[in-house]
Design a protein around this motif. Structure first.
Motif, PDB file in Angstrom:
ATOM      1  N   LEU A 170       0.827  -1.214   0.000  1.00  0.00           N
ATOM      2  CA  LEU A 170       0.000   0.000   0.000  1.00  0.00           C
ATOM      3  C   LEU A 170       0.853   1.253   0.000  1.00  0.00           C
ATOM      4  N   ILE A 171       1.928   1.217   0.786  1.00  0.00           N
ATOM      5  CA  ILE A 171       2.828   2.372   0.815  1.00  0.00           C
ATOM      6  C   ILE A 171       3.479   2.537  -0.560  1.00  0.00           C
ATOM      7  N   ALA A 172       3.851   1.399  -1.177  1.00  0.00           N
ATOM      8  CA  ALA A 172       4.453   1.456  -2.521  1.00  0.00           C
ATOM      9  C   ALA A 172       3.487   2.092  -3.516  1.00  0.00           C
ATOM     10  N   ILE A 173       2.211   1.712  -3.432  1.00  0.00           N
ATOM     11  CA  ILE A 173       1.207   2.288  -4.335  1.00  0.00           C
ATOM     12  C   ILE A 173       1.081   3.790  -4.082  1.00  0.00           C
ATOM     13  N   ALA A 174       1.056   4.144  -2.794  1.00  0.00           N
ATOM     14  CA  ALA A 174       0.910   5.567  -2.447  1.00  0.00           C
ATOM     15  C   ALA A 174       2.110   6.382  -2.915  1.00  0.00           C
ATOM     16  N   LEU A 175       3.295   5.758  -2.914  1.00  0.00           N
ATOM     17  CA  LEU A 175       4.509   6.500  -3.262  1.00  0.00           C
ATOM     18  C   LEU A 175       4.835   6.480  -4.751  1.00  0.00           C
ATOM     19  N   ALA A 176       4.159   5.594  -5.499  1.00  0.00           N
ATOM     20  CA  ALA A 176       4.533   5.370  -6.902  1.00  0.00           C
ATOM     21  C   ALA A 176       4.522   6.657  -7.717  1.00  0.00           C
ATOM     22  N   SER A 177       3.621   7.554  -7.405  1.00  0.00           N
ATOM     23  CA  SER A 177       3.522   8.774  -8.210  1.00  0.00           C
ATOM     24  C   SER A 177       4.254   9.946  -7.562  1.00  0.00           C
ATOM     25  N   SER A 178       5.152   9.652  -6.604  1.00  0.00           N
ATOM     26  CA  SER A 178       5.963  10.678  -5.920  1.00  0.00           C
ATOM     27  C   SER A 178       5.141  11.865  -5.407  1.00  0.00           C
ATOM     28  N   PRO A 179       4.209  11.608  -4.477  1.00  0.00           N
ATOM     29  CA  PRO A 179       3.382  12.705  -3.954  1.00  0.00           C
ATOM     30  C   PRO A 179       4.211  13.636  -3.065  1.00  0.00           C
ATOM     31  N   ARG A 180       3.689  14.842  -2.845  1.00  0.00           N
ATOM     32  CA  ARG A 180       4.356  15.778  -1.940  1.00  0.00           C
ATOM     33  C   ARG A 180       3.873  15.600  -0.514  1.00  0.00           C
ATOM     34  N   LEU A 181       2.681  14.984  -0.371  1.00  0.00           N
ATOM     35  CA  LEU A 181       2.151  14.718   0.976  1.00  0.00           C
ATOM     36  C   LEU A 181       1.610  13.301   1.017  1.00  0.00           C
ATOM     37  N   LEU A 182       2.039  12.550   2.030  1.00  0.00           N
ATOM     38  CA  LEU A 182       1.526  11.198   2.239  1.00  0.00           C
ATOM     39  C   LEU A 182       0.651  11.218   3.490  1.00  0.00           C
ATOM     40  N   ILE A 183      -0.620  10.844   3.337  1.00  0.00           N
ATOM     41  CA  ILE A 183      -1.489  10.730   4.502  1.00  0.00           C
ATOM     42  C   ILE A 183      -1.487   9.274   4.917  1.00  0.00           C
ATOM     43  N   ALA A 184      -0.978   8.997   6.109  1.00  0.00           N
ATOM     44  CA  ALA A 184      -0.891   7.617   6.586  1.00  0.00           C
ATOM     45  C   ALA A 184      -1.884   7.451   7.724  1.00  0.00           C
TER      46      ALA A 184
END
Ligand SMILES: Nc1ncnc2c1ncn2[C@@H]1O[C@H](COP(=O)(O)OP(=O)(O)OP(=O)(O)O)[C@@H](O)[C@H]1O
Ligand SMILES: [Mg+2]
Length: 333
Positions: A170-184
């Protein structure tokens, strides 16, 4: 806002509510204002039902029906993104600017597609990479989140992964598009303590290496105080207190925060819920004027029943919404 830290996103007076089946509304997020700086970890703590997830989903305009965002602004690069249509949110914000790891990992993963397919899907949507480049990128991301043997494992399906490994996917999916903010949102609640620590180390490393800002939502007060730069304490749809982690631990001001801190030995336990203070959350469909914590507060005064305290500055980077600090506020303004 102070220019000392550069602000990434600024939330002003956000209010989100749900229509109730028999009339009336449940206000889940009530007049909340805060900001997130570039590269910081902002922790959010509060007991179950205090509005943490609804607040986070509101930022992405992902509040489920019958919920609506009733008022407020969310500024990103000077633009209020609450004015964006769903299409604009999809093409300009979700994934590319802000990604969210949802609280329920299995419901966020699609059981019928391989892990490779699911990460590639993000790249298909958000990048111009060709098939071969996408493959390389998926491998690279899986390595980054420390999934062993990624060439083989990327072909597998979510159910073939353990809880900790699913969380990494899930973290990999969230990071795949290089976001500026990650909501965990509760990224580690379902995991055992060592896996929790691993994932948190990973998120922290990433942040230090020019990674995204992180909005870290958790029941676990110890985890949040250890990992965040600043912390926002929520209770019954409102912010009670907001300060740097050091200030919040060293000098908690709000009676609710003090109550949470006093029960710290229990707090560190895996999955422990924040229910240390006697009593329950008030009914969010029937909140009138007055402090939402009034009924459970050992320091309650008569004004607390009548007047909703505003979140006011009580020190550098320290905000508290409590009538006890009126003198401090009046002196400090
Ligand atoms: N889809 C929905 N329909 C109606 N009410 C909802 C919905 N989702 C959340 N709520 C209500 O909004 C309030 C805030 O819920 P939210 O999920 O944000 O709490 P939370 O702080 O994330 O809790 P937890 O720690 O258990 O995840 C609660 O009263 C909840 O019942
Ligand atoms: Mg939640």
């Amino acid at each position: 806002m102070e220019m000392k830290h550069s602000v990434y996103i600024q939330v002003e007076h956000l209010t989100t509510s749900f229509k109730l089946p028999h009339g009336g509304r449940l206000v889940a997020v009530n007049d909340i204002s805060f900001d997130i700086h570039h590269g910081e970890i902002l922790g959010v703590v509060g007991e179950s039902g205090s509005g943490k997830s609804v607040m986070a989903k509101s930022l992405l305009q992902l509040v489920p029906v019958p919920g609506t965002i009733d008022s407020g602004k969310v500024f990103l690069n000077g633009v209020d993104i609450l004015t964006y249509s769903d299409k604009e949110m999809r093409s300009n914000i979700r994934g590319t600017e802000i990604s969210m790891i949802f609280q329920e990992p299995m419901s966020a993963l699609n059981p019928s597609f391989s892990v490779q397919w699911q990460i590639e899907e993000v790249l298909r949507l958000h990048t111009d990479l060709n098939k071969k480049e996408r493959y390389e990128r998926v491998l690279d991301i899986l390595r980054k989140v420390s999934i062993p043997d990624p060439e083989k494992r990327m072909k597998e399906y979510p159910h073939q992964f353990s809880g900790g490994m699913q969380q990494r996917v899930l973290i990999a999916i969230a990071l795949a598009s290089s976001p500026r903010l990650l909501i965990a949102d509760e990224p580690t609640t379902a995991l055992d303590v060592t896996v929790q620590a691993d994932i948190m180390d990973f998120l922290e490393d990433m942040r230090q290496n020019n990674g995204p800002s992180i909005l870290l939502i958790s029941h676990n007060l110890n985890l949040v105080t250890e990992r965040s730069d600043r912390i926002m304490v929520m209770y019954a749809s409102r912010i009670m207190e907001m300060a740097t982690s050091i200030d919040l631990v060293g000098n908690p001001l709000h009676p609710y925060t003090i109550g949470l801190m006093d029960s710290v030995p229990d707090m560190g336990k895996d999955g422990q819920k924040l229910t240390a203070i006697p009593g329950e959350l008030p009914n969010l469909a029937e909140l009138g004027d007055g402090c939402v914590f009034y009924r459970r507060c050992s320091k309650a005064m008569s004004i607390c029943k009548e007047v909703t305290p505003e979140l006011a500055k009580v020190g550098p980077e320290h905000y508290c919404s409590c009538h006890l600090y009126r003198a401090l506020l009046d002196g400090g303004k």
